[in-house]
Design a protein around this motif. Sequence first.
Motif, PDB file in Angstrom:
ATOM      1  N   ALA A   1     -10.665  -5.502  -6.651  1.00  0.00           N
ATOM      2  CA  ALA A   1     -11.168  -4.128  -6.711  1.00  0.00           C
ATOM      3  C   ALA A   1     -11.253  -3.715  -8.172  1.00  0.00           C
ATOM      4  O   ALA A   1     -10.413  -4.093  -8.984  1.00  0.00           O
ATOM      5  CB  ALA A   1     -10.231  -3.188  -5.959  1.00  0.00           C
ATOM      6  N   ASP A   2     -12.272  -2.943  -8.508  1.00  0.00           N
ATOM      7  CA  ASP A   2     -12.424  -2.450  -9.866  1.00  0.00           C
ATOM      8  C   ASP A   2     -11.583  -1.203 -10.096  1.00  0.00           C
ATOM      9  O   ASP A   2     -11.227  -0.891 -11.234  1.00  0.00           O
ATOM     10  CB  ASP A   2     -13.896  -2.138 -10.150  1.00  0.00           C
ATOM     11  N   ALA A   3     -11.277  -0.476  -9.017  1.00  0.00           N
ATOM     12  CA  ALA A   3     -10.460   0.736  -9.109  1.00  0.00           C
ATOM     13  C   ALA A   3      -9.947   1.074  -7.718  1.00  0.00           C
ATOM     14  O   ALA A   3     -10.440   0.550  -6.717  1.00  0.00           O
ATOM     15  CB  ALA A   3     -11.279   1.892  -9.664  1.00  0.00           C
ATOM     16  N   CYS A   4      -8.960   1.955  -7.677  1.00  0.00           N
ATOM     17  CA  CYS A   4      -8.451   2.469  -6.403  1.00  0.00           C
ATOM     18  C   CYS A   4      -8.307   3.980  -6.534  1.00  0.00           C
ATOM     19  O   CYS A   4      -8.055   4.504  -7.617  1.00  0.00           O
ATOM     20  CB  CYS A   4      -7.099   1.852  -6.058  1.00  0.00           C
ATOM     21  N   ILE A   5      -8.460   4.660  -5.413  1.00  0.00           N
ATOM     22  CA  ILE A   5      -8.379   6.109  -5.396  1.00  0.00           C
ATOM     23  C   ILE A   5      -7.618   6.526  -4.142  1.00  0.00           C
ATOM     24  O   ILE A   5      -7.717   5.876  -3.111  1.00  0.00           O
ATOM     25  CB  ILE A   5      -9.801   6.731  -5.439  1.00  0.00           C
ATOM     26  N   THR A   6      -6.838   7.611  -4.270  1.00  0.00           N
ATOM     27  CA  THR A   6      -6.084   8.100  -3.119  1.00  0.00           C
ATOM     28  C   THR A   6      -6.971   8.967  -2.238  1.00  0.00           C
ATOM     29  O   THR A   6      -7.913   9.598  -2.711  1.00  0.00           O
ATOM     30  CB  THR A   6      -4.850   8.930  -3.559  1.00  0.00           C
ATOM     31  N   LYS A   7      -6.641   8.965  -0.963  1.00  0.00           N
ATOM     32  CA  LYS A   7      -7.325   9.795   0.017  1.00  0.00           C
ATOM     33  C   LYS A   7      -6.349  10.851   0.517  1.00  0.00           C
ATOM     34  O   LYS A   7      -5.176  10.571   0.608  1.00  0.00           O
ATOM     35  CB  LYS A   7      -7.772   8.943   1.209  1.00  0.00           C
TER      36      LYS A   7
ATOM     37  N   GLY B   1     -11.272   0.794  -3.977  1.00  0.00           N
ATOM     38  CA  GLY B   1     -10.439   0.844  -2.783  1.00  0.00           C
ATOM     39  C   GLY B   1      -9.966   2.266  -2.538  1.00  0.00           C
ATOM     40  O   GLY B   1      -9.607   2.971  -3.473  1.00  0.00           O
ATOM     41  N   MET B   2      -9.998   2.688  -1.282  1.00  0.00           N
ATOM     42  CA  MET B   2      -9.540   4.031  -0.915  1.00  0.00           C
ATOM     43  C   MET B   2      -8.257   3.892  -0.094  1.00  0.00           C
ATOM     44  O   MET B   2      -8.234   3.179   0.904  1.00  0.00           O
ATOM     45  CB  MET B   2     -10.612   4.758  -0.103  1.00  0.00           C
ATOM     46  N   LEU B   3      -7.206   4.562  -0.541  1.00  0.00           N
ATOM     47  CA  LEU B   3      -5.892   4.427   0.088  1.00  0.00           C
ATOM     48  C   LEU B   3      -5.315   5.771   0.505  1.00  0.00           C
ATOM     49  O   LEU B   3      -5.226   6.686  -0.304  1.00  0.00           O
ATOM     50  CB  LEU B   3      -4.908   3.800  -0.907  1.00  0.00           C
TER      51      LEU B   3
ATOM     52  N   ASN C   1       2.687   0.267  -3.836  1.00  0.00           N
ATOM     53  CA  ASN C   1       2.463  -0.933  -4.651  1.00  0.00           C
ATOM     54  C   ASN C   1       1.894  -2.096  -3.846  1.00  0.00           C
ATOM     55  O   ASN C   1       1.043  -2.833  -4.331  1.00  0.00           O
ATOM     56  CB  ASN C   1       3.746  -1.360  -5.356  1.00  0.00           C
ATOM     57  N   HIS C   2       2.375  -2.287  -2.619  1.00  0.00           N
ATOM     58  CA  HIS C   2       1.900  -3.395  -1.786  1.00  0.00           C
ATOM     59  C   HIS C   2       0.407  -3.254  -1.489  1.00  0.00           C
ATOM     60  O   HIS C   2      -0.376  -4.206  -1.664  1.00  0.00           O
ATOM     61  CB  HIS C   2       2.704  -3.469  -0.486  1.00  0.00           C
ATOM     62  N   ASN C   3      -0.010  -2.070  -1.023  1.00  0.00           N
ATOM     63  CA  ASN C   3      -1.419  -1.853  -0.689  1.00  0.00           C
ATOM     64  C   ASN C   3      -2.303  -1.927  -1.936  1.00  0.00           C
ATOM     65  O   ASN C   3      -3.394  -2.487  -1.900  1.00  0.00           O
ATOM     66  CB  ASN C   3      -1.600  -0.505   0.006  1.00  0.00           C
ATOM     67  N   LEU C   4      -1.809  -1.383  -3.028  1.00  0.00           N
ATOM     68  CA  LEU C   4      -2.541  -1.437  -4.295  1.00  0.00           C
ATOM     69  C   LEU C   4      -2.723  -2.881  -4.747  1.00  0.00           C
ATOM     70  O   LEU C   4      -3.805  -3.283  -5.165  1.00  0.00           O
ATOM     71  CB  LEU C   4      -1.773  -0.625  -5.339  1.00  0.00           C
ATOM     72  N   GLN C   5      -1.666  -3.672  -4.623  1.00  0.00           N
ATOM     73  CA  GLN C   5      -1.707  -5.085  -5.007  1.00  0.00           C
ATOM     74  C   GLN C   5      -2.719  -5.865  -4.156  1.00  0.00           C
ATOM     75  O   GLN C   5      -3.441  -6.725  -4.665  1.00  0.00           O
ATOM     76  CB  GLN C   5      -0.310  -5.716  -4.885  1.00  0.00           C
ATOM     77  N   MET C   6      -2.807  -5.516  -2.863  1.00  0.00           N
ATOM     78  CA  MET C   6      -3.767  -6.192  -1.988  1.00  0.00           C
ATOM     79  C   MET C   6      -5.199  -5.939  -2.456  1.00  0.00           C
ATOM     80  O   MET C   6      -6.021  -6.850  -2.475  1.00  0.00           O
ATOM     81  CB  MET C   6      -3.569  -5.755  -0.538  1.00  0.00           C
TER      82      MET C   6
END
Length: 149
Positions: free
Chosen positions: A123-129, A105-107, A112-117
């Motif tokens: 999602a296997d991982a999330c990364i900031t944009k 996921g790219m954020l 926390n809310h968006n990460l939780q979604m």
Amino acid sequence: MGAPTMIKPKETKMRIIKRESNDTPYPIIALLVDGVTANRRLEHHMLESIGIRTEPANGTAEAIEILSTGVNFDFIFVDFDLPITSGPELMSQMRAMGVRGKMVGMLENFNNHNLQMFHQARADACITKPFTQDRLQEVIGILRRMFGM
């Protein structure tokens, strides 16, 4: 005395080195889903510059169309803010279709809310944009180790 001279800050340009995907011993293929053309182009070039062959998709419909052809991707990068359907909703749809690629996921708005979604969408991982080449390589390295790629 004249007006004070202002010193113009020196401009620095981001240098992206494009490599052929066969330059890496483990070629990786990724689907990149981002609804903003400028962002998608930059992300595409950054992924390609670290040896990841990338198939860009403008949004949910285009991503589903690409996936329905049977192409398998090692990684699927999905932006949170897509037109019509959110990134987490697209991830849930892809998981329901049986897509097995590692989903990232790219954020832009990393909270926390968006990460939780994204986590609920598996999602296997999330990364900031916006992301950097170093951060991309770190995330991909972690996922490769986790999944034995």
